[in-house]
Scaffold this active site. Structure first.
Site: not given
Length: 356
Positions: A121, A170, A76-77, A229
């Site tokens: 975020d 999230t 997302k980032t 990640r």
């Protein structure tokens, strides 16, 4: 410290946790793709987002506000930074927990440049007053700044330059409908398939100047929980092992040996995950057992078991949440190489739940 912060900290300490600390964020930045063409996976999201951005550029306008939802570590980032790069605009990064007052948000919004991308975020953790101010900012590009208190308070309208808000969450279900409705484009990020993670690992290995063969990449991908990640983190740890214990080249045997040292098994379970399953199977015969009792048996906080360990175990089909408590599935017994007791087909409810 609130519940989310507690579970985030516990997750960041795990090799297979999807949360990050500041040091790892700096490492991640070097591995991030810079445009949509480099971004691996999420084909539907990429295709849809590409249309949104191309249309905005063709009109000479700012892009619609974008909401990205999904588990941590799925990109997302990275996508927010790609949006800014594709629009050739600067990006401002902040988070919901950092905005606890409407004044905090007003200060950020009033300093934005025209066309700038504001990445927010964990937007679901923003305070309610700031959230209400954001409604008007997103829709009308203005905010009302309250000056004074009580009956003498005055609202001064402040015009804002057009900007693009990229919200990441999230927990999309915690966003109020008025906020969700103001996003022109919403996308849900899915977990990655092993083949996609292999491509991520090969790309990252190239950037890290690490030699890895296809079998080594496949071994790491299979233990990465569908999350880029985690795949990149495991790759770095396997690289360390290969440099110290071997010739620096990562093959399947080296990957297996390295991840055994770090206690990440063939399905991506770590010490906490296996501890939960072992307690459930060995101490409670597969359940059902209450969450608090299970947490005490594992020696962890209730929140850590529920928010950090259980989601992956449930997604993998190793554990089920039932009204009577937590219950192990036949797959859990098989994964740990244990034989279910005969009683597990009777009084504890597993027969009804799984047909055992």
């Amino acid at each position: 410290m609130n519940w989310d912060e507690t579970t985030d900290d516990a997750d960041a300490e795990r090799l297979v946790g999807a949360s990050t600390d500041r040091e790892e964020q700096a490492v991640e930045a070097a591995l991030r793709p810079k445009d949509l063409g480099e971004f691996i996976g999420q084909e539907k999201v990429r295709e849809q987002l590409d249309l949104v951005l191309r249309a905005a550029r063709a009109r000479g306008a700012t892009a619609d506000h974008v909401l990205l939802s999904g588990a941590p570590g799925l990109g997302k980032t990275t996508l927010s930074m790609i949006i800014a790069a594709e629009m050739e605009a600067p990006i401002r990064i902040t988070s919901g927990p950092a905005i606890q007052h409407a004044g905090d948000l007003a200060a950020i919004l009033s300093s934005l440049q025209e066309g700038e991308v504001l990445f927010l975020d964990e937007i679901h953790r923003m305070s309610r007053p700031a959230e209400e101010m954001l409604y008007m900012a997103m829709e009308d590009f203005r905010v009302d700044v309250i000056v004074g208190k009580g009956p003498g308070a005055t609202a001064i309208p402040l015009e804002l330059p057009p900007f693009t808000l990229v919200g990441a969450t999230t927990r999309a279900g915690l966003l109020p409908p008025p906020l969700r409705d103001r996003f022109g484009f919403t996308a849900h990020m899915e977990f990655y398939e092993p083949a996609e993670l292999e491509r991520v690992i090969h790309r990252s290995a190239h950037l890290l100047d690490v030699e890895i063969d296809p079998d080594g990449a496949a071994e790491i991908a299979g233990r990465s929980r569908g999350t880029p990640r985690i795949a990149n983190r495991l790759l770095r740890r396997v690289r360390d092992y290969a440099q110290v214990k071997a010739d620096g080249v990562i093959d399947q045997d080296i990957a297996r040996a390295a991840l055994a040292v770090y206690e990440v098994d063939s399905r991506g379970l770590d010490r906490l995950d296996r501890g939960v399953l072992e307690a459930l199977l060995k101490l409670f015969g597969g359940g059902p057992v209450g969450l608090s009792t299970l947490a005490v048996a594992v020696g962890e906080e209730r929140e850590t078991v529920e928010e950090v360990a259980e989601p992956f175990l449930v997604r993998e089909g190793l554990l089920a949440r039932t009204p009577r408590g937590r219950v192990a599935t036949p797959a859990a017994w098989a994964h740990l190489g244990l034989t279910p007791p005969r009683s597990s087909t009777g009084g504890n409810g597993q027969g009804d739940l799984f047909g055992a």
